[in-house]
Design an enzyme around this catalytic site. Structure first.
Site, PDB file in Angstrom:
ATOM      1  N   CYS A 133     -22.186 -21.323  -4.269  1.00  0.00           N
ATOM      2  CA  CYS A 133     -23.531 -21.757  -5.160  1.00  0.00           C
ATOM      3  C   CYS A 133     -23.908 -21.854  -3.806  1.00  0.00           C
ATOM      4  CB  CYS A 133     -22.896 -22.582  -5.595  1.00  0.00           C
ATOM      5  SG  CYS A 133     -24.400 -23.135  -6.749  1.00  0.00           S
ATOM      6  N   CYS A 135     -26.514 -24.569  -4.211  1.00  0.00           N
ATOM      7  CA  CYS A 135     -27.353 -25.325  -4.826  1.00  0.00           C
ATOM      8  C   CYS A 135     -26.980 -27.211  -2.975  1.00  0.00           C
ATOM      9  CB  CYS A 135     -27.123 -26.372  -5.949  1.00  0.00           C
ATOM     10  SG  CYS A 135     -24.792 -26.873  -5.795  1.00  0.00           S
ATOM     11  N   CYS A 143     -29.541 -24.012  -7.704  1.00  0.00           N
ATOM     12  CA  CYS A 143     -28.029 -23.612  -7.329  1.00  0.00           C
ATOM     13  C   CYS A 143     -28.993 -21.738  -6.680  1.00  0.00           C
ATOM     14  CB  CYS A 143     -27.254 -23.117  -9.280  1.00  0.00           C
ATOM     15  SG  CYS A 143     -26.865 -25.001  -9.026  1.00  0.00           S
ATOM     16  N   LYS A 218     -19.311 -23.258 -18.093  1.00  0.00           N
ATOM     17  CA  LYS A 218     -19.889 -24.897 -16.760  1.00  0.00           C
ATOM     18  C   LYS A 218     -20.659 -25.789 -17.395  1.00  0.00           C
ATOM     19  CE  LYS A 218     -20.883 -26.585 -11.993  1.00  0.00           C
ATOM     20  NZ  LYS A 218     -21.240 -26.209 -10.935  1.00  0.00           N
ATOM     21  N   ARG A 240     -30.338 -28.551 -14.379  1.00  0.00           N
ATOM     22  CA  ARG A 240     -30.031 -27.322 -14.465  1.00  0.00           C
ATOM     23  C   ARG A 240     -29.848 -26.679 -15.528  1.00  0.00           C
ATOM     24  NH1 ARG A 240     -29.238 -28.178  -8.811  1.00  0.00           N
ATOM     25  NH2 ARG A 240     -26.679 -29.683  -8.063  1.00  0.00           N
ATOM     26  N   GLU A 256     -19.822 -16.112 -23.021  1.00  0.00           N
ATOM     27  CA  GLU A 256     -18.926 -16.248 -21.230  1.00  0.00           C
ATOM     28  C   GLU A 256     -17.993 -16.645 -21.103  1.00  0.00           C
ATOM     29  OE1 GLU A 256     -21.695 -16.439 -19.027  1.00  0.00           O
ATOM     30  OE2 GLU A 256     -23.399 -17.938 -19.856  1.00  0.00           O
ATOM     31  N   LYS A 271     -14.974 -26.578 -17.111  1.00  0.00           N
ATOM     32  CA  LYS A 271     -16.103 -27.658 -16.418  1.00  0.00           C
ATOM     33  C   LYS A 271     -17.078 -28.264 -16.921  1.00  0.00           C
ATOM     34  CE  LYS A 271     -18.083 -29.364 -11.839  1.00  0.00           C
ATOM     35  NZ  LYS A 271     -18.947 -28.291 -11.083  1.00  0.00           N
ATOM     36  N   TYR A 337      -9.599 -34.629  -8.199  1.00  0.00           N
ATOM     37  CA  TYR A 337      -9.503 -36.031  -6.567  1.00  0.00           C
ATOM     38  C   TYR A 337      -8.468 -36.049  -6.759  1.00  0.00           C
ATOM     39  CZ  TYR A 337     -14.461 -33.718  -7.090  1.00  0.00           C
ATOM     40  OH  TYR A 337     -15.613 -32.795  -7.183  1.00  0.00           O
TER      41      TYR A 337
END
Ligand code: PBG
Length: 347
Positions: A133, A135, A143, A218, A240, A256, A271, A337
């Site tokens: 990407c 960004c 982006c 997303k 965005r 999509e 996401k 994470y």
């Protein structure tokens, strides 16, 4: 006080013979484990790493336990992940300098390019996924290439993220990652045609075996807040919403997904994850043959960390329950994470 006693030996005319008693299978941990439908494993995780120039680790305030890492520290982190049975990392780069095009994004000695090479050299079994990407690399934090200056198209608003001119850049970025040894590329910009553009760029450069994990679905989500601190990639103006999806939509998610599968996506991603479990399930039902990832994003992580730090929730139990729910919803892989902690808790 006089109370009624039921005679246990006498059949109670009110009592029904319960044929179905789901509780029969919940009587012991062994029995519960035997009939468990979903299992979380360290091998389900993809661990995100933020790589920057310089030395050492820079903690990210809004993501306790997560740091921006030097290339060497990224290698150490990848080693730790490998020892815990985590098969993959996904890399995000923080460039030395930002400019309108994001040139470091496809530079030979870009920070992500260095990290890919070193991780593949030192921890060859670790799969390296790269975020593709603009960004984090552009000075405006968007982006794609913006509708301004030499690219200006009068039919579009000033500052609009231009679709087709950006595809060319995404192709270059993906090829630069593949050339350094990236195992999987993951375009995250939600631009139309990004998957086919990257597929063609990879193929003409001899990387036809590098799979594409598309951030196909997303949403324009407020849950990315802490990530934008971490990657220093917040848009300098606007938002965005002209490319990421409206959180209200799920039929559009199927469209999509279908487009990206047609364009050659090898894997799909939804996401964020936690507030979109229905989307994960719907996409999985529509494309059961395509491996699917869910991105347990920065805001989801920060919420658990903050509540746990206050002693309001049990961190390990809430984390594992959350990740399990994503799998149950249909995710085969989870970008998280929590990967190191979760793997330790599971082992
Ligand atoms: C874009 C990108 C973003 C995230 C991953 N890739 C940020 C955005 O779209 O604004 C967010 C991840 C997270 O919140 O954990 N390169």
């Amino acid at each position: 006080m006089a109370i009624f006693e039921l005679d246990p030996k006498k059949p109670n005319s009110d009592r029904r013979a319960l044929i179905a008693r789901p509780r029969r299978l919940r009587q012991s941990e062994t029995l519960r484990a035997m009939v468990r439908e979903t299992e979380l494993n360290a091998r389900d995780f993809i661990y995100p790493l933020f790589v920057r120039h310089g030395q050492g680790r820079t903690p990210i305030a809004s993501m306790p336990g997560v740091s921006q890492l030097s290339v060497l520290e990224a290698v150490r982190e990848a080693e730790t992940a490998a020892k815990l049975g985590i098969p993959a990392v996904i890399l995000f780069g923080i460039p030395a300098e930002k400019d309108p095009l994001g040139l470091e994004n496809f530079a030979q000695d870009g920070v992500v390019q260095q990290a890919i090479r070193l991780i593949k050299r030192e921890v060859p079994e670790m799969l390296v996924v790269t975020d593709v990407c603009l960004c984090e690399y552009t000075d405006h934090g968007h982006c794609g290439i913006l509708n301004t200056g030499e690219h200006f198209q009068a039919s579009l608003p000033e500052g609009y993220v231009l679709n087709d001119p950006t595809l060319n850049v995404l192709g270059k970025v993906a090829v630069s990652h593949a050339a350094c040894g990236a195992d999987i590329v993951a375009p995250s910009g939600m631009l139309d045609g990004m998957v086919i553009a990257i597929r063609e760029a990879l193929d003409v450069n001899g990387f036809e075996n590098v799979p594409i994990l598309s951030y196909a679905i997303k949403y324009a989500s407020a849950f990315y807040g802490p990530f934008r601190d971490a990657a220093e990639g917040a848009p300098k103006f606007g938002d965005r919403k002209s490319h990421q999806m409206d959180p209200a939509n799920i039929r559009e998610a199927l469209r999509e997904a279908a487009l990206d599968v047609d364009e050659g996506a090898d894997m799909l991603m939804v996401k964020p994850a936690l507030a979109y479990l229905d989307v994960i399930r719907s996409v999985k039902n529509a494309f059961p043959e395509i491996p699917m990832a869910a991105y347990n994003v920065s805001g989801e992580y920060a919420m658990i960390k903050a509540a746990a730090a206050n002693g309001w929730i049990d961190e390990s139990r809430v984390t594992l329950e959350t990740l399990l729910a994503m799998k149950r919803a249909g995710a085969d892989l989870i970008i998280t994470y929590h990967a190191l902690d979760a793997a330790r808790w599971l082992n």
